[in-house]
Design an enzyme around this catalytic site. Structure first.
Site, short mmCIF file in Angstrom:
data_model
loop_
_atom_site.label_atom_id
_atom_site.label_comp_id
_atom_site.label_asym_id
_atom_site.label_seq_id
_atom_site.Cartn_x
_atom_site.Cartn_y
_atom_site.Cartn_z
N TRP A 96 -17.34 -78.02 -37.27
CA TRP A 96 -17.73 -77.81 -35.86
C TRP A 96 -17.34 -76.43 -35.33
CZ3 TRP A 96 -20.13 -80.08 -31.69
CH2 TRP A 96 -19.77 -79.62 -30.42
N ASN A 98 -17.70 -74.33 -31.37
CA ASN A 98 -18.31 -74.13 -30.04
C ASN A 98 -18.01 -72.72 -29.52
OD1 ASN A 98 -15.83 -75.96 -29.69
ND2 ASN A 98 -16.19 -75.59 -27.54
N ASP A 99 -17.32 -72.56 -28.43
CA ASP A 99 -17.31 -71.27 -27.72
C ASP A 99 -16.86 -70.07 -28.56
OD1 ASP A 99 -17.39 -73.34 -25.91
OD2 ASP A 99 -15.69 -72.69 -24.74
N GLN A 115 -14.06 -71.43 -31.15
CA GLN A 115 -13.56 -72.81 -31.07
C GLN A 115 -14.05 -73.57 -32.30
OE1 GLN A 115 -11.89 -74.40 -27.76
NE2 GLN A 115 -11.12 -72.47 -28.54
N TRP A 158 -7.74 -74.14 -26.81
CA TRP A 158 -9.08 -73.96 -26.24
C TRP A 158 -9.35 -72.50 -25.89
CZ3 TRP A 158 -9.71 -78.96 -22.79
CH2 TRP A 158 -9.96 -80.04 -23.64
N SER A 159 -10.44 -72.29 -25.17
CA SER A 159 -11.01 -70.94 -25.06
C SER A 159 -10.12 -69.93 -24.34
CB SER A 159 -12.37 -71.00 -24.37
OG SER A 159 -13.29 -71.52 -25.29
N ARG A 222 -9.03 -74.09 -16.91
CA ARG A 222 -9.03 -73.51 -18.27
C ARG A 222 -9.80 -72.19 -18.38
NH1 ARG A 222 -11.84 -78.40 -18.36
NH2 ARG A 222 -14.08 -78.23 -18.74
N ASP A 223 -9.67 -71.62 -19.58
CA ASP A 223 -10.47 -70.49 -20.05
C ASP A 223 -10.17 -69.16 -19.35
OD1 ASP A 223 -11.56 -72.62 -21.41
OD2 ASP A 223 -13.39 -72.72 -20.19
N GLU A 277 -16.36 -73.20 -16.35
CA GLU A 277 -15.83 -72.96 -17.69
C GLU A 277 -16.08 -71.50 -18.06
OE1 GLU A 277 -16.08 -77.30 -19.78
OE2 GLU A 277 -17.93 -76.16 -19.85
O1 LIG Z 1 -13.45 -76.39 -26.82
C1 LIG Z 1 -13.03 -76.49 -25.50
C2 LIG Z 1 -13.53 -75.30 -24.75
O2 LIG Z 1 -14.97 -75.44 -24.60
C3 LIG Z 1 -15.29 -75.55 -23.23
C4 LIG Z 1 -16.64 -74.91 -22.92
O3 LIG Z 1 -17.59 -75.20 -23.88
O4 LIG Z 1 -15.21 -76.88 -22.83
C5 LIG Z 1 -16.07 -77.85 -23.44
C6 LIG Z 1 -15.64 -79.28 -23.20
O5 LIG Z 1 -16.56 -80.23 -23.72
C7 LIG Z 1 -17.05 -80.06 -25.05
C8 LIG Z 1 -17.97 -81.22 -25.48
O6 LIG Z 1 -19.12 -81.41 -24.68
C9 LIG Z 1 -19.19 -81.51 -23.27
O7 LIG Z 1 -19.25 -80.20 -22.70
C10 LIG Z 1 -20.40 -79.44 -23.11
C11 LIG Z 1 -20.31 -78.07 -22.48
O8 LIG Z 1 -19.75 -78.14 -21.22
C12 LIG Z 1 -21.68 -80.18 -22.68
O9 LIG Z 1 -22.79 -79.43 -23.14
C13 LIG Z 1 -21.69 -81.56 -23.33
O10 LIG Z 1 -22.81 -82.27 -22.88
C14 LIG Z 1 -20.43 -82.31 -22.90
O11 LIG Z 1 -20.40 -83.55 -23.59
O12 LIG Z 1 -18.52 -80.99 -26.76
C15 LIG Z 1 -18.62 -82.18 -27.49
C16 LIG Z 1 -20.03 -82.48 -27.92
O13 LIG Z 1 -20.94 -81.59 -27.39
C17 LIG Z 1 -18.09 -83.26 -26.62
O14 LIG Z 1 -17.43 -84.19 -27.42
C18 LIG Z 1 -17.19 -82.47 -25.71
O15 LIG Z 1 -16.84 -83.20 -24.57
O16 LIG Z 1 -14.37 -79.50 -23.77
C19 LIG Z 1 -13.60 -80.32 -22.89
C20 LIG Z 1 -13.04 -81.49 -23.61
O17 LIG Z 1 -14.08 -82.30 -24.09
C21 LIG Z 1 -14.52 -80.73 -21.74
O18 LIG Z 1 -13.77 -80.89 -20.57
C22 LIG Z 1 -15.42 -79.55 -21.70
O19 LIG Z 1 -16.63 -79.72 -20.99
C23 LIG Z 1 -14.16 -74.77 -22.56
O20 LIG Z 1 -14.08 -75.04 -21.19
C24 LIG Z 1 -12.97 -75.19 -23.35
O21 LIG Z 1 -11.94 -74.26 -23.34
#
Ligand SMILES: OC[C@H]1O[C@@](CO)(OC[C@@]2(OC[C@@]3(O[C@H]4O[C@H](CO)[C@@H](O)[C@H](O)[C@H]4O)O[C@H](CO)[C@@H](O)[C@@H]3O)O[C@H](CO)[C@@H](O)[C@@H]2O)[C@@H](O)[C@@H]1O
Length: 619
Positions: A96, A98-99, A115, A158-159, A222-223, A277
């Site tokens: 996996w 992400n950011d 990430q 995290w980010s 965060r971030d 974020e």
């Molecule tokens: O890695 C944490 C850092 O990433 C950030 C910004 O991307 O927070 C992401 C966050 O959720 C990740 C998660 O998906 C959810 O958030 C996405 C983006 O906001 C949405 O597109 C998605 O629909 C949401 O479900 O990614 C996974 C699958 O996509 C899912 O399991 C996660 O929830 O991380 C936090 C914990 O989950 C949540 O609060 C955030 O939205 C950044 O802010 C963080 O530093």
């Protein structure tokens, strides 16, 4: 594990290294074994087979995708198993992502962190993946740089963002999720500044350095951004969050980078947007394509405030006065009480992060491009998440919006140019663009329109462009448009992704250009999100040609309208395609003819992605 002899970087911008013994992961040895078997089974003279084997074992391996860097040789098994991995877009060897985090240039080396869940292809306990590059194109994957070790980040790292401190010392501010899932801000820096790859990072023993302020929920804070220093010598950062669901960029100040005090007012906020974020705040010079150091503030400069919420990255442009911490969004742009105005990209593009590249005087932008297939698909693929190709970013001459364009280094991947000029596309035309690898290409095309009084009449002032693109997709005939390209298309066009324009005239005699990415026919597979994307392009088609550039790379298409004024990034998962089966077409489904004034298309080579376990185990 298998020991293989010397496979290092051949790209001209990466210094050739001496012969090194490399330890490959099982994945890599499997790849080499497969390739060896493939060659040995070919009906070739032994001498030729030997030559091939020498070539294979002395050539860099690509991004663990199952593809060799030797153009044209693809492993049949891998080819079919991993058609969606990319050739030149950044992704980790597996699992996996992400950011983007903390991108920076340090001592001539670009650092990119991200990430990463190294244990699964789904979100989980997050560490900072790390890779380095000399050219933003070819990458060396390193071990994770920052991972949970302290109470202040034990649940996840995290980010966050990089700041180069006086004395040329990089400092990383990032969010730690502690044992109570409380989001706190932490500090880390490199262990050994003389290691050009900055492989190891140490954390400040006094972490966390910032905790959630009163009234802010523990999981909505965060971030941290890159810091900037004001004329008073005080450091500033913004941290994303919300208060009662009103999104905010909380402002913090520090004189020593360790002790931070919250400024009474957030630098920016917007009602009912939820947690912001990955906020960013940086200057852009007017009337220039250059970037600026994040601390620049005087002269002919505007500031950009960017925040991520509702799944998109929004920004506004304004004037910043460090004295009094006042950020004033410019006329016509609302910030407070509404959403931010503009988006970097109208497709899949989130949690972006930029940095100032002082070697080329430019600001470079990255973003996470999420998967749009199912989580089950991701688990089966063994990976999830791409990064956009790095984009240079600057303010448009109008001062109203930003422009984004792939960094020039991408051109090193281009193969032979295929050209087309002054080609009329009459109503219903579908013209194949031959001679390029349609699954991995860079395509620029410009359209010229005449006699626009025939354009469809529509009051576009209150229309949502994404809805318009959904309702009037590529197969819905207009007057001027839909015209554009069909990318990642099967020969029979059952699968196709249409990136196109459509021109409307408003009652007041003004024209609107709609840009769409129609994903409704991008795959025949189920469980794929095929939502279409759209935006209006700020261009007057009476006086300007309408240009479109597409970076096509297997499961991603980055589309740039009007020289980067409007961007749409799409993910696509066609079922029947393998590399050879993809086709590319120009099309016009409007009743009016349009002319392709100019088209250039290039097949794109694979970027080199190398794993660094190598250098470590050899040392
Ligand atoms: O890695 C944490 C850092 O990433 C950030 C910004 O991307 O927070 C992401 C966050 O959720 C990740 C998660 O998906 C959810 O958030 C996405 C983006 O906001 C949405 O597109 C998605 O629909 C949401 O479900 O990614 C996974 C699958 O996509 C899912 O399991 C996660 O929830 O991380 C936090 C914990 O989950 C949540 O609060 C955030 O939205 C950044 O802010 C963080 O530093």
């Amino acid at each position: 594990m298998k020991i293989v002899r010397h496979l290092l970087f051949s790209q001209n911008s990466i210094k050739a290294t001496k012969r090194t013994t490399i330890v490959f992961t099982p994945h890599h040895s499997l790849l080499l074994d497969n390739l060896k078997t493939y060659i040995m089974n070919k009906p070739l003279p032994s001498f030729l087979k030997l030559c091939f084997l020498v070539l294979v074992y002395h050539t860099p391996i690509s991004n663990a995708t199952g593809r060799s860097l030797i153009d044209g040789i693809l492993l049949p098994t891998q080819k079919n198993e991993q058609p969606y991995r990319t050739g030149y877009h950044f992704q980790p060897p597996s699992k996996w992502m992400n950011d983007p985090n903390g991108p920076m240039l340090y001592e001539g080396v670009y650092h990119f962190f991200y990430q990463h869940n190294p244990d699964a292809a789904i979100f989980g306990t997050i560490v900072w993946g790390h890779a380095v590059s000399y050219d933003l194109v070819n990458w060396i994957h390193l071990d994770p740089a920052i991972y949970p070790t302290q109470e202040a980040d034990i649940s996840s790292c995290w980010s966050g963002s990089a700041t180069i401190l006086p004395g040329n010392i990089p400092a990383m501010l990032y969010t730690g999720s502690d044992s109570n899932s409380r989001q706190v801000q932490d500090l880390a820096w490199p262990k050994n500044l003389s290691d050009p790859f900055l492989r190891e990072w140490v954390k400040y023993a006094g972490n966390p350095i910032i905790t959630p302020p009163a009234g802010v929920k523990d999981d909505c804070f965060r971030d941290p951004s890159t810091a900037w220093v004001g004329p008073d010598g005080v450091w500033r950062i913004v941290v994303g969050g919300d208060s009662n669901n009103n999104g905010m960029a909380f402002l913090y100040q520090s004189t020593d980078f360790v002790n931070w005090t919250r400024y009474e007012q957030p630098l920016a906020s917007a009602d009912a947007t939820g947690t912001w974020e990955c906020p960013e705040f940086f200057p852009v010079p007017l009337n220039s394509t250059n970037g600026l150091d994040t601390s620049a503030y005087s002269g002919n400069v505007k500031h950009v405030m960017k925040a991520g919420f509702s799944g998109h990255d929004w920004y506004t442009i304004g004037t910043y006065t460090p004295d009094g911490e006042n950020f004033l969004p410019q006329n016509g742009l609302k910030l407070s009480g509404s959403t931010l105005d503009l988006r970097y990209d109208y497709g899949q593009f989130y949690a972006s992060k930029s940095f100032f590249d002082d070697s080329k005087n430019r600001r470079v932008l990255w973003a996470w491009v999420p998967e749009t297939d199912s989580q089950e698909d991701d688990i089966e693929k063994g990976w999830a998440g791409l990064q956009s190709f790095p984009r240079a970013l600057w303010i448009d001459g109008s001062g109203k919006q930003l422009i984004q364009w792939p960094v020039e280094e991408i051109e090193s991947l281009r193969g032979n140019e295929i050209k087309l000029q002054n080609k009329k596309l009459t109503s219903g035309s579908v013209v194949e663009i031959q001679g390029v690898t349609a699954s991995q290409a860079d395509v620029t095309i410009s359209f010229k329109l005449e006699d626009l009084k025939e354009a469809e009449v529509l009051d576009t002032s209150s229309v949502d462009p994404q809805v318009l693109c959904t309702e009037r997709g590529a197969s819905s005939k207009g007057a001027f448009g839909p015209f554009g390209v069909l990318a990642m298309a099967s020969k029979d066009l059952k699968e196709q992704t249409a990136i196109f324009f459509r021109v409307f005239q408003n009652q007041n005699g003004r024209y609107s250009v709609l840009m769409c990415s129609d994903l409704s026919r991008s795959t025949v597979r189920s469980n794929i999100d095929t939502t279409s994307f759209g935006t209006f392009v700020d261009i007057d088609p009476r006086y300007n040609e309408i240009s479109l550039r597409n970076l096509i790379d297997h499961s991603i298409i980055e589309s740039f309208g009007a020289g980067g004024k409007s961007c749409i990034t799409s993910r696509i998962y066609p079922e029947f395609l393998n590399y050879e089966d993809a086709h590319l077409f120009a099309f016009n489904n409007g009743t009016q003819s349009v002319k392709i004034s100019q088209m250039s298309a290039w097949s794109m080579k694979n970027a080199e992605f190398v794993i660094d376990q190598i250098v470590k185990s050899a040392a």
